[in-house]
Design an enzyme around this catalytic site. Structure first.
Site, short mmCIF file in Angstrom:
data_model
loop_
_atom_site.label_atom_id
_atom_site.label_comp_id
_atom_site.label_asym_id
_atom_site.label_seq_id
_atom_site.Cartn_x
_atom_site.Cartn_y
_atom_site.Cartn_z
N LYS A 26 -5.74 -3.45 7.32
CA LYS A 26 -5.71 -4.64 6.58
C LYS A 26 -8.21 -4.09 6.66
CE LYS A 26 -5.24 -9.34 4.82
NZ LYS A 26 -4.26 -10.42 4.55
N HIS A 67 3.81 1.37 2.12
CA HIS A 67 5.15 0.56 2.00
C HIS A 67 5.54 1.34 0.70
CE1 HIS A 67 2.61 -2.72 3.49
NE2 HIS A 67 3.02 -2.12 4.02
N HIS A 101 1.00 -0.99 0.10
CA HIS A 101 -0.41 0.38 0.40
C HIS A 101 0.26 1.51 -0.10
CE1 HIS A 101 0.58 0.78 4.06
NE2 HIS A 101 0.34 -0.68 4.48
N LYS A 141 -5.65 5.15 10.76
CA LYS A 141 -4.38 4.47 10.44
C LYS A 141 -4.60 3.12 9.19
CE LYS A 141 -2.48 0.15 13.11
NZ LYS A 141 -2.08 -0.41 12.65
N CYS A 166 1.71 -9.31 15.33
CA CYS A 166 2.95 -8.34 14.72
C CYS A 166 4.67 -8.84 14.51
CB CYS A 166 3.38 -7.52 15.88
SG CYS A 166 1.52 -6.61 16.42
N HIS A 169 -2.71 -4.85 17.41
CA HIS A 169 -4.14 -5.09 16.08
C HIS A 169 -5.41 -5.45 17.33
CE1 HIS A 169 -0.33 -6.45 14.31
NE2 HIS A 169 -0.91 -5.98 13.25
N CYS A 208 -4.10 -7.31 22.41
CA CYS A 208 -2.37 -7.39 22.04
C CYS A 208 -2.66 -5.39 21.15
CB CYS A 208 -1.86 -7.42 19.95
SG CYS A 208 -1.09 -6.55 19.04
N CYS A 261 1.91 -11.92 19.91
CA CYS A 261 1.24 -11.74 19.12
C CYS A 261 2.05 -12.02 17.75
CB CYS A 261 0.84 -10.24 18.78
SG CYS A 261 -0.13 -9.71 17.49
N1 MSP Z 1 9.05 -7.38 8.60
C1 MSP Z 1 8.84 -6.30 9.19
C2 MSP Z 1 9.98 -6.04 8.68
C3 MSP Z 1 11.24 -6.61 8.57
S1 MSP Z 1 12.74 -5.41 8.50
C4 MSP Z 1 14.03 -6.18 8.58
C5 MSP Z 1 7.72 -5.46 8.91
N2 MSP Z 1 6.76 -5.58 7.69
S2 MSP Z 1 5.80 -4.31 7.01
O1 MSP Z 1 5.28 -5.37 6.01
O2 MSP Z 1 5.30 -4.21 8.13
O3 MSP Z 1 6.35 -3.22 6.68
C6 MSP Z 1 6.70 -1.97 7.56
C7 MSP Z 1 7.25 -1.16 7.43
O4 MSP Z 1 6.36 -0.12 6.12
C8 MSP Z 1 6.88 0.56 8.00
O5 MSP Z 1 8.12 -0.36 8.90
C9 MSP Z 1 7.22 1.36 7.03
O6 MSP Z 1 8.57 1.36 6.44
C10 MSP Z 1 6.48 1.43 5.95
N3 MSP Z 1 4.59 1.33 6.75
C11 MSP Z 1 3.69 0.61 6.99
N4 MSP Z 1 2.55 0.94 6.77
C12 MSP Z 1 2.81 2.84 6.70
C13 MSP Z 1 2.25 3.96 6.76
N5 MSP Z 1 0.96 3.51 6.72
N6 MSP Z 1 2.77 5.42 6.78
C14 MSP Z 1 4.25 4.92 6.28
N7 MSP Z 1 4.75 3.31 6.20
C15 MSP Z 1 4.59 2.83 6.62
O7 MSP Z 1 7.46 -4.59 9.83
#
Ligand code: MSP
Length: 500
Positions: free
Chosen positions: A311, A29, A26, A308, A139, A162, A159, A136
């Protein structure tokens, strides 16, 4: 202060978090990934492409992968192959120039991870114990009793992220002696050996350390997914420990040569995962006898219309939906310009459309279009550039744009990029070549050539942020000739019809 390569003379390595594969990408990311891409493009320009390594990828060895595969009715490897392809294609379609896309299910990663964990074991920092406490799996994080909250449906022991019930895990695990490294990690942060930006996050990390650290469980028994511990294959490595090691796998660890990249690595992460990157990861590295990452930059979070992105709320926006309508550069621009990197902010499609129209179409697009058509009409599409002026501007931009960019202040750097267009528009309105053309052609020509100079300057500074726009600018004003066939940079977008 500029981060120019004083202690990293010739290599630059930038990473994004590796994303969980149970969901689709999304815009949150995309934010981390576009920021890393902008930085990689910049450093390639400074150091040469062979001296830059930019990695992203997918975090696959999680229990939630199994749950998601089950839900999709596929076996795990077919599911992860399918999802990894979605992530990769999304980044390809957003012009993300990653050098390596790592999947933690790859054997190169299992090898690197096992090698690394064995080093920690050999250092005497791993011991067996019983873990009992809340976990969790959404997480992939352990919690303390007092961190649990009441869930939305009134359930107890949920948690805090979530708001769903946690599992209570009670099993024999291996533990890593995190407290042993607290002092060293703290010192590295304080001295700047490990740079954490922005300042507020650095302070947050220091205060976590000061609150006291516990040993952490680094393995799980009875799990069907994950990398077996090298010294006890009945246990699988805790997914976070192994996921962090991806950064070394990409650099080529443990083969010789990885150190060249490792000496100057910048981790771009969201603020949600700083404990892992700024405390646990450095401690693991110290235990394994490796050097610390150079820099961790924790950016803020985007909400969608104040909520926020999640999903379960069903509000996640696929970046490709936006780029299908607006093009790639507008998304890149909006995400990096809308909020200072490090702060939180809101994403709304209305605001996105507004920024597209006022800052991209009206300020940049119109300027380029007006100047190109005027030149084609009155000067046969020819122009001469004043190289001395361009060189002077480049020197100014070094300070105004490159310096904030090196400090990951994309927001500020982009402000100056757009300011080049705004100032050129003001100057053009003052010079009014459409008036002077009637009595003084030379004056009109000078006004247009001044504007072309600014546009070339704009293209050159925009190329890391808005690569397609920069390319179009170069194609429109090439070799002393205007080429109108390139077309509009930011065409008018018809509002979506209410009747669909
Ligand atoms: N898999 C772990 C990271 C492991 S790194 C060794 C993880 N993955 S995640 O799919 O949840 O992605 C998290 C990252 O996505 C966040 O740290 C951030 O960089 C980005 N973001 C996810 N949602 C976000 C927002 N709503 N806004 C900005 N960045 C966001 O955690």
């Amino acid at each position: 202060m500029s981060q120019t390569p004083a202690n990293h003379p010739n290599k630059f390595y930038v990473t994004t978090p590796i994303y969980y594969i149970n969901d689709r990408p999304h815009i949150g990311h995309a934010y981390s990934t576009i920021a890393a891409d902008t930085l990689a493009r910049y450093w390639r320009g400074q150091l040469g492409p062979e001296n830059v390594l930019f990695s992203t990828g997918t975090d696959e060895n999680s229990k939630k992968t199994i749950e998601a595969a089950k839900e999709a009715g596929r076996d795990v490897s077919a599911y992860t192959d399918h999802m990894a392809e979605i992530w990769k294609t999304t980044w390809d379609k957003l012009d993300i120039t990653y050098d390596d896309f790592i999947r933690t299910s790859e054997s190169r990663h299992a090898q690197a991870a096992q090698h690394f964990i064995q080093k920690i074991f050999d250092a005497g920092d791993i011991s067996k114990g019983t873990y009992e406490g809340p976990y969790c799996f959404r997480c992939e994080a352990f919690y303390k009793e007092d961190e649990l909250i009441e869930g939305e449906g009134g359930q107890k022991d949920c948690c805090p992220v979530h708001k769903k019930p946690v599992e209570v895990v009670s099993e024999e695990n291996y533990f890593f002696d995190l407290p042993k490294y607290a002092g060293r990690v703290r010192q590295a942060i304080e001295t700047g050996e490990l740079e954490i930006k922005p300042e507020a996050r650095r302070n947050e990390v220091l205060s976590f350390i000061d609150q006291g650290l516990d040993k952490i469980s680094i393995s799980r028994a009875n799990q069907d997914i994950g990398i077996p511990l090298p010294f006890d294959p009945d246990q699988r490595t805790y997914v976070w420990v192994e996921a962090l090691i991806n950064y070394l796998t990409v650099a080529g660890y443990p083969e010789a040569g990885y150190e060249e990249w490792w000496a100057n690595v910048t981790h771009i992460v969201g603020k949600d995962i700083i404990k892992f990157h700024c405390i646990i990861w450095p401690a693991l590295l110290l235990s394994a006898g490796l050097t610390l990452p150079r820099r961790v930059f924790a950016h803020g979070f985007f909400t969608i219309n104040g909520e926020k992105i999640s999903k379960s709320l069903g509000n996640a926006i696929d970046p490709l939906e936006l780029t299908a309508q607006y093009g790639i550069d507008p998304l890149r621009y909006y995400l990096l310009r809308e909020i200072p990197f490090g702060a939180d902010g809101n994403f709304s499609t209305e605001r996105f459309a507004e920024v597209y129209t006022s800052e991209l179409a009206n300020t940049i697009g119109n300027l380029v279009q007006r100047v190109a058509t005027f030149d084609a009409k009155h000067f046969d599409g020819k122009f001469l550039l004043n190289q001395t002026i361009l060189d002077e501007k480049n020197a100014d931009n070094q300070l105004l744009i490159n310096q904030p960019l090196e400090a990951l202040d994309f927001h500020k750097a982009l402000f100056h990029v757009v300011a080049i267009a705004s100032q050129a528009n003001v100057r053009l309105a003052d010079d009014a070549p459409w008036k002077t053309i009637k009595e003084d052609t030379d004056q009109a020509r000078l006004a247009i050539e001044t504007a072309v100079t600014s546009i070339i300057e704009l293209g050159s500074t925009a190329r890391y942020f808005l690569p397609n726009t920069a390319e179009k600018i170069v194609a429109t004003f090439h070799d002393g000739r205007v080429n109108l066939d390139v077309g509009l940079l930011f065409p008018r977008i018809e509002a979506e019809r209410a009747d669909g």
